[in-house]
Design an enzyme around this catalytic site. Structure first.
Site, mmCIF file in Angstrom:
data_model
loop_
_atom_site.group_PDB
_atom_site.id
_atom_site.type_symbol
_atom_site.label_atom_id
_atom_site.label_comp_id
_atom_site.label_asym_id
_atom_site.label_seq_id
_atom_site.Cartn_x
_atom_site.Cartn_y
_atom_site.Cartn_z
ATOM 1 N N LYS A 38 0.872 -1.357 -0.251
ATOM 2 C CA LYS A 38 -0.045 -0.158 0.069
ATOM 3 C C LYS A 38 0.612 1.152 0.201
ATOM 4 O O LYS A 38 2.010 1.323 0.212
ATOM 5 C CB LYS A 38 -0.756 0.075 1.220
ATOM 6 N N ARG A 134 -10.386 -0.690 15.228
ATOM 7 C CA ARG A 134 -10.273 0.403 13.377
ATOM 8 C C ARG A 134 -12.104 -1.191 12.834
ATOM 9 O O ARG A 134 -12.837 -0.423 13.177
ATOM 10 C CB ARG A 134 -9.539 -0.643 13.367
ATOM 11 N N TYR A 269 14.816 30.642 7.099
ATOM 12 C CA TYR A 269 14.346 30.944 7.505
ATOM 13 C C TYR A 269 13.826 31.413 9.704
ATOM 14 O O TYR A 269 14.409 30.303 10.309
ATOM 15 C CB TYR A 269 12.922 30.857 6.934
ATOM 16 N N MET A 317 11.313 24.760 1.791
ATOM 17 C CA MET A 317 10.815 24.092 0.850
ATOM 18 C C MET A 317 11.479 22.985 0.278
ATOM 19 O O MET A 317 11.260 21.696 -0.190
ATOM 20 C CB MET A 317 9.849 24.791 0.420
HETATM 21 C C1 LIG Z 1 -0.681 -2.381 6.690
HETATM 22 C C2 LIG Z 1 -0.986 -3.449 7.435
HETATM 23 C C3 LIG Z 1 -0.291 -4.483 7.229
HETATM 24 C C4 LIG Z 1 1.444 -4.300 7.404
HETATM 25 O O1 LIG Z 1 1.864 -3.900 8.938
HETATM 26 P P1 LIG Z 1 3.497 -4.202 8.975
HETATM 27 O O2 LIG Z 1 3.914 -3.515 10.365
HETATM 28 O O3 LIG Z 1 3.872 -2.513 7.942
HETATM 29 O O4 LIG Z 1 3.713 -5.420 8.739
HETATM 30 C C5 LIG Z 1 -0.582 -5.800 7.790
HETATM 31 N N1 LIG Z 1 -1.940 -5.769 7.508
HETATM 32 C C6 LIG Z 1 -3.387 -4.682 7.514
HETATM 33 C C7 LIG Z 1 -4.314 -5.293 7.683
HETATM 34 C C8 LIG Z 1 -2.757 -3.142 7.496
HETATM 35 O O5 LIG Z 1 -3.454 -2.235 7.378
#
Ligand SMILES: *Cc1c(COP(=O)(O)O)cnc(C)c1O
Length: 384
Positions: A38, A134, A269, A317
């Site tokens: 992801k 969640r 800055y 930036m």
């Molecule tokens: C992001 C995610 C993972 C991976 O988690 P890591 O800590 O990066 O290994 C696994 N399962 C779900 C549901 C996630 O959202």
């Protein structure tokens, strides 16, 4: 291959392969890898990363956060299973079918909405909330969770192929968190067992993430959803990891100018740094718009020609200044923001510590304008 050698990330696929193999060897037999890619593979460049995992390692399972990420994988030739770990609006049900993507099923209400919107079978893994609060069916009480899950099996347009949960404190050494994790695992196991006993095949049951796979001695998870360790970073920087890993991303910039400033000169800055003697100052062509955190102002370091140089003044930036007093540094020199230079190293986890966050946020935060230069066997094989 053309890319502007201003600020760029180098993505080492050999290290990616190394980490995946190393992690796999620490898992119990029967636990397969699901590589979590992801957020553009945690900022590493999802196309090159997934292609490598599929072609060089034969990875069969991928996890993403949403349907656009899933479709992007399909359009880039990923043929294995893809599970969306977050919510997809039910209106997208037919797109899930079209691209043969598995969807996390949040609860019964969500399942019914998806079932109603779909014009064919949508493949799902039922998500259980075993303690993170969640997404997922609440599992405070096993029998009511089983009751809710069973109703999902009865929906015509859903095909339940798995059940999973997410561990939220597996990266901790605290006794309280260890028993919490054990309880989470106990909950999913008992829901899956009860479903099976009542004629509903739970299919692929999985609960391990990076931390879970190495810190819990847990058998029976069909998949380990490997995220952060795949990229060579720690689930929790303060706790050693019992597998060898190598950071996959380096972040490199260049010196644009070097000058001597007089004692008493202000830098950057807000004039937050004042030279307490004559100083050599290098201006570096990276800033917070590249994802290099402004929180590193007057705090972080970079590596130039193998030497540590502190950041002086506020990170801008697109540029920042570093103290190179007494060093032989000239315009065009390479600056390592993340990675190794000589015997010195700065990791994304080191930067995260200074910014009071986690390595995940640092690599995910490297922005779009930073080219990802893909390296394999020491050769540049592409740019994303
Ligand atoms: C992001 C995610 C993972 C991976 O988690 P890591 O800590 O990066 O290994 C696994 N399962 C779900 C549901 C996630 O959202």
């Amino acid at each position: 291959m053309y890319y502007l050698k201003r600020t760029f990330a180098r993505i080492n696929l050999n290290n990616l392969i190394y980490n995946a193999r190393s992690y796999q060897s620490a898992l119990p037999n029967g636990t397969q890898l699901m590589c979590v890619v992801k957020a553009n593979a945690y900022g590493h460049g999802v196309k090159a990363v997934t292609k490598c995992l599929q072609n060089d390692l034969g990875v069969k399972w991928f996890g993403v956060s949403n349907i656009d990420e899933a479709v992007e994988l399909r359009e880039n030739g990923i043929s294995g299973e893809i599970l969306i770990l977050g919510c997809t609006p039910p209106s997208q049900a037919d797109r899930l079918i079209k691209y043969n993507i598995i969807q996390a099923c949040l609860d019964l209400d969500y399942a019914e909405a998806l079932d109603k919107a779909a014009s064919g079978k949508v493949r799902v893994h039922i998500k259980l909330d075993t303690g993170m609060s969640r997404i997922g069916i609440l599992c405070d009480d096993t029998s009511s969770a089983v009751c809710e899950a069973k109703k999902i099996y009865e929906l015509d347009n859903l095909s339940v192929e798995g059940v999973f949960t997410h561990l939220c404190a597996a990266d901790s050494e605290k006794a309280d968190n260890i028993s919490f994790t054990d309880l989470q695992i106990k909950k999913i196991k008992s829901v899956c067992a009860a479903l099976k006993a009542q004629g509903c095949d739970p299919g692929v049951c999985h609960w391990l993430n990076s931390a879970g796979g190495i810190y819990t001695k847990s058998d029976g998870s069909a998949l380990a959803r490997l995220g952060i360790i795949l990229y060579g970073l720690y689930p929790n920087h303060s706790i050693a990891v019992p597998v060898k890993m190598k950071p996959v991303m380096e972040l490199i910039s260049t010196v644009s100018m070097v000058k001597t400033v007089k004692k008493g000169s202000d830098i950057g800055y807000g004039r937050t740094f004042t030279a307490n003697g004559d100083m050599r100052i290098a201006t570096v062509a990276a800033g917070y718009a590249d994802g290099f955190p402004r929180l590193l102002s007057n705090k972080g370091e970079v590596l130039i020609n193998g030497r540590r140089c502190r950041i002086v003044g506020n990170v801008c930036m697109d540029q920042f200044m570093a103290d190179v007093t007494g060093l032989d540094v000239k315009p065009g020199d390479s600056v390592t923001l993340i990675g190794q230079s000589g015997s010195a190293e700065i990791t994304a986890d080191d930067i995260a510590d200074l910014c009071h966050t986690i390595g995940y946020e640092i690599t995910c935060g490297i922005t779009k304008r930073v080219p990802r230069v893909i390296l394999k066997d020491g050769k540049e094989i592409g740019v994303e």
